[in-house]
Design a protein around this motif. Sequence first.
Motif, mmCIF file in Angstrom:
data_model
loop_
_atom_site.group_PDB
_atom_site.id
_atom_site.type_symbol
_atom_site.label_atom_id
_atom_site.label_comp_id
_atom_site.label_asym_id
_atom_site.label_seq_id
_atom_site.Cartn_x
_atom_site.Cartn_y
_atom_site.Cartn_z
ATOM 1 N N VAL A 203 0.861 -1.185 0.000
ATOM 2 C CA VAL A 203 0.000 0.000 0.000
ATOM 3 C C VAL A 203 0.897 1.235 0.000
ATOM 4 C CG1 VAL A 203 -1.798 1.282 1.219
ATOM 5 C CG2 VAL A 203 -1.816 -1.219 1.233
ATOM 6 N N THR A 204 0.824 2.014 -1.065
ATOM 7 C CA THR A 204 1.693 3.186 -1.207
ATOM 8 C C THR A 204 0.921 4.499 -1.225
ATOM 9 O OG1 THR A 204 1.625 2.898 -3.610
ATOM 10 C CG2 THR A 204 3.501 1.923 -2.443
ATOM 11 N N GLY A 205 -0.417 4.447 -1.350
ATOM 12 C CA GLY A 205 -1.200 5.669 -1.489
ATOM 13 C C GLY A 205 -1.352 6.054 -2.952
ATOM 14 N N SER A 206 -1.996 7.184 -3.183
ATOM 15 C CA SER A 206 -2.255 7.644 -4.549
ATOM 16 C C SER A 206 -1.223 8.677 -4.980
ATOM 17 C CB SER A 206 -3.654 8.251 -4.647
ATOM 18 O OG SER A 206 -3.851 8.825 -5.919
ATOM 19 N N VAL A 207 -0.584 8.435 -6.125
ATOM 20 C CA VAL A 207 0.387 9.400 -6.640
ATOM 21 C C VAL A 207 -0.298 10.685 -7.104
ATOM 22 C CG1 VAL A 207 2.027 7.612 -7.333
ATOM 23 C CG2 VAL A 207 0.367 8.463 -8.999
ATOM 24 N N LYS A 208 -1.637 10.652 -7.247
ATOM 25 C CA LYS A 208 -2.352 11.858 -7.655
ATOM 26 C C LYS A 208 -2.201 12.969 -6.622
ATOM 27 C CE LYS A 208 -5.751 9.424 -10.488
ATOM 28 N NZ LYS A 208 -7.164 9.082 -10.699
ATOM 29 N N PHE A 209 -1.969 12.596 -5.355
ATOM 30 C CA PHE A 209 -1.743 13.617 -4.332
ATOM 31 C C PHE A 209 -0.428 14.353 -4.556
ATOM 32 C CE2 PHE A 209 -4.809 11.053 -1.834
ATOM 33 C CZ PHE A 209 -5.653 12.069 -1.422
ATOM 34 N N ASP A 210 0.483 13.753 -5.313
ATOM 35 C CA ASP A 210 1.786 14.371 -5.548
ATOM 36 C C ASP A 210 1.804 15.274 -6.772
ATOM 37 O OD1 ASP A 210 2.818 13.060 -3.331
ATOM 38 O OD2 ASP A 210 3.418 11.305 -4.491
ATOM 39 N N VAL A 211 0.681 15.372 -7.485
ATOM 40 C CA VAL A 211 0.599 16.286 -8.624
ATOM 41 C C VAL A 211 0.544 17.718 -8.100
ATOM 42 C CG1 VAL A 211 -0.798 17.030 -10.582
ATOM 43 C CG2 VAL A 211 -0.548 14.594 -10.088
ATOM 44 N N THR A 212 1.474 18.545 -8.546
ATOM 45 C CA THR A 212 1.511 19.949 -8.130
ATOM 46 C C THR A 212 0.819 20.794 -9.187
ATOM 47 O OG1 THR A 212 3.608 19.603 -6.990
ATOM 48 C CG2 THR A 212 3.008 21.880 -7.514
ATOM 49 N N PRO A 213 -0.178 21.595 -8.803
ATOM 50 C CA PRO A 213 -0.833 22.456 -9.800
ATOM 51 C C PRO A 213 0.187 23.374 -10.463
ATOM 52 C CG PRO A 213 -2.078 22.424 -7.744
ATOM 53 C CD PRO A 213 -0.788 21.722 -7.470
ATOM 54 N N PRO A 214 0.347 23.313 -11.790
ATOM 55 C CA PRO A 214 1.346 24.155 -12.458
ATOM 56 C C PRO A 214 0.988 25.637 -12.310
ATOM 57 C CG PRO A 214 0.537 22.409 -13.909
ATOM 58 C CD PRO A 214 -0.371 22.447 -12.732
ATOM 59 N N GLN A 215 1.981 26.445 -12.025
ATOM 60 C CA GLN A 215 1.726 27.872 -11.846
ATOM 61 C C GLN A 215 1.144 28.491 -13.103
ATOM 62 O OE1 GLN A 215 1.910 29.477 -8.853
ATOM 63 N NE2 GLN A 215 0.827 31.063 -10.004
ATOM 64 N N ALA A 216 1.587 28.020 -14.270
ATOM 65 C CA ALA A 216 1.052 28.562 -15.527
ATOM 66 C C ALA A 216 -0.444 28.306 -15.632
ATOM 67 C CB ALA A 216 1.783 27.947 -16.725
ATOM 68 N N ALA A 217 -0.892 27.116 -15.180
ATOM 69 C CA ALA A 217 -2.318 26.800 -15.221
ATOM 70 C C ALA A 217 -3.097 27.653 -14.226
ATOM 71 C CB ALA A 217 -2.528 25.316 -14.929
ATOM 72 N N ILE A 218 -2.527 27.859 -13.052
ATOM 73 C CA ILE A 218 -3.180 28.706 -12.048
ATOM 74 C C ILE A 218 -3.308 30.130 -12.578
ATOM 75 C CG2 ILE A 218 -3.045 29.622 -9.719
ATOM 76 C CD1 ILE A 218 -3.633 26.600 -9.911
ATOM 77 N N ASP A 219 -2.245 30.635 -13.200
ATOM 78 C CA ASP A 219 -2.288 31.992 -13.772
ATOM 79 C C ASP A 219 -3.346 32.078 -14.877
ATOM 80 O OD1 ASP A 219 -0.262 32.713 -12.054
ATOM 81 O OD2 ASP A 219 1.335 32.518 -13.554
ATOM 82 N N LYS A 220 -3.439 31.029 -15.691
ATOM 83 C CA LYS A 220 -4.453 31.013 -16.750
ATOM 84 C C LYS A 220 -5.857 31.031 -16.142
ATOM 85 C CE LYS A 220 -3.767 28.405 -20.384
ATOM 86 N NZ LYS A 220 -3.697 27.219 -21.295
ATOM 87 N N GLY A 221 -6.044 30.285 -15.055
ATOM 88 C CA GLY A 221 -7.328 30.265 -14.390
ATOM 89 C C GLY A 221 -7.697 31.614 -13.788
ATOM 90 N N LEU A 222 -6.714 32.296 -13.224
ATOM 91 C CA LEU A 222 -6.977 33.624 -12.654
ATOM 92 C C LEU A 222 -7.312 34.625 -13.752
ATOM 93 C CD1 LEU A 222 -4.169 33.729 -9.936
ATOM 94 C CD2 LEU A 222 -6.617 33.258 -9.618
ATOM 95 N N ALA A 223 -6.658 34.472 -14.907
ATOM 96 C CA ALA A 223 -6.980 35.345 -16.046
ATOM 97 C C ALA A 223 -8.399 35.060 -16.543
ATOM 98 C CB ALA A 223 -5.963 35.136 -17.164
ATOM 99 N N MET A 224 -8.786 33.773 -16.565
ATOM 100 C CA MET A 224 -10.141 33.399 -16.961
ATOM 101 C C MET A 224 -11.154 34.002 -15.995
ATOM 102 S SD MET A 224 -11.740 29.539 -17.421
ATOM 103 C CE MET A 224 -10.132 28.898 -17.867
ATOM 104 N N ARG A 225 -10.818 33.942 -14.706
ATOM 105 C CA ARG A 225 -11.717 34.502 -13.700
ATOM 106 C C ARG A 225 -11.870 36.018 -13.877
ATOM 107 N NH1 ARG A 225 -14.405 32.884 -9.063
ATOM 108 N NH2 ARG A 225 -15.724 34.642 -8.511
ATOM 109 N N ALA A 226 -10.786 36.683 -14.238
ATOM 110 C CA ALA A 226 -10.867 38.121 -14.480
ATOM 111 C C ALA A 226 -11.804 38.426 -15.647
ATOM 112 C CB ALA A 226 -9.473 38.682 -14.742
ATOM 113 N N GLN A 227 -11.813 37.560 -16.656
ATOM 114 C CA GLN A 227 -12.736 37.728 -17.781
ATOM 115 C C GLN A 227 -14.185 37.512 -17.349
ATOM 116 O OE1 GLN A 227 -10.029 35.008 -20.347
ATOM 117 N NE2 GLN A 227 -11.253 36.141 -21.843
ATOM 118 N N ILE A 228 -14.388 36.614 -16.403
ATOM 119 C CA ILE A 228 -15.739 36.331 -15.919
ATOM 120 C C ILE A 228 -16.256 37.484 -15.065
ATOM 121 C CG2 ILE A 228 -17.082 34.820 -14.396
ATOM 122 C CD1 ILE A 228 -15.199 32.520 -15.342
ATOM 123 N N GLY A 229 -15.378 38.055 -14.263
ATOM 124 C CA GLY A 229 -15.793 39.142 -13.392
ATOM 125 C C GLY A 229 -15.996 38.665 -11.967
ATOM 126 N N GLY A 230 -16.703 39.443 -11.166
ATOM 127 C CA GLY A 230 -16.797 39.180 -9.741
ATOM 128 C C GLY A 230 -17.898 38.234 -9.318
#
Length: 424
Positions: A203-230
């Motif tokens: 039993v080793t656990g799930s490697v999916k927990f070790d996936v780090t959200p890429p900063q580029a993807a987070i930045d893209k998401g924040l830009a998308m949110r800015a397009q959506i508005g508040g």
Amino acid sequence: MRLLYSLAWWLALPLVLCRLWLRGRQEPGYRRHLAERFGFYAPRPAAPLLWVHAVSVGETRAAEPLIDALLAAYPRHAILLTHMTPTGRATGQALYGKHGERLRQSYLPYDTGWMVGRFLRHFRPAICILMETEVWPNVMAQCRRHEVPVALVNARLSARSLAKARRLSALMTEAARAMSCVAAQTEADAERLRSLGAPHVAVTGSVKFDVTPPQAAIDKGLAMRAQIGGRPVFLCASTREGEEGLILDAWKKTDAAEALLLIVPRHPQRFDEVARMVEERGFALARRSAMGDRPVAADVQVLLGDSMGEMFAYYAACDLAFIGGSLLPLGGQNLIEACAVGKPVLIGPHTFNFAAVSDDAVAAGAAMRIEDADVLAREARRLLADEGRRTAMGGKALAFARQHRGATERTMVLLRKLVRHSQD
């Protein structure tokens, strides 16, 4: 039994090809690289190969921390990454194209002894690493014949899947016994795999927990949110056939005019179908693929996430996420990525493919389980109106994701023994 199984494959091949061609109408990728599905490939790389099989999108994304660890641990080796679906292959290209010549992608051939044997003779991999559940009888038999050690990693096996496997016990027991080792996600998964005859299960656990959200993807998401508005954003991620209609009908009953419903279907061939559903119900629709850099109009009620490789961005852009595949008895999907971005999560009653992690997330306060689409819409509405409660759930989700990390290194301990043995 395996001889009959192989014969059935050969007899079914004309139908398989017809189905492949028909699916290619909606998803052209199914008509590309056809020779690979029969065991014919371009020249192999000169470097020794570590073979990782990730059938589709979820497994391909989950493999990222493991592939990064393998490339770091074996600088003289290259990775052979195989898939069964074009969406998995496209996801692999988006994630791993940065590795250049050190990572080669291909389709795994159909599971006949001759085709799989040709694949193994061509690539001569040092090891076969199967992600999650993808065990094929002839793949296992041919790996044993060609002395290729096999590791099933991030392994999961639901009670329902175990029952199906037992109906083909002669085939699946032989396949399970051919594994060199198994790295299971949970003790329940490990016990089910042992009951099939798999040796050396840890039993080793799930490697999916070790996936780090890429900063580029987070930045893209924040830009998308800015397009959506508040206004608040409710994301329905990885929805499956039959779920979108339920969600839209329930959403229509709620007083959520100021919130934006963001729907991301799991399968890209359904993007147009879901767009029609939205419009037929009278919602004002926008599509991610047509947004460009323009703001989302204030009267848009539903945004369709019709893009590939942007799931982390969608999570970053939302306030609350529902994980699809769980409203209907489809087994659910991975909620770890949403937790890793610190988003509160809603899940339906049907999460048998991810039972342990879903139950643990609910127990940790990171997720809430709802009974049906009407309850989903009502709870989403309440959470979107309660910033304090959302923030608390999001903090627990992030803590939940972080405390379960480390599966990749535990898995690498097992794999190092097999790679070393294969080089002796």
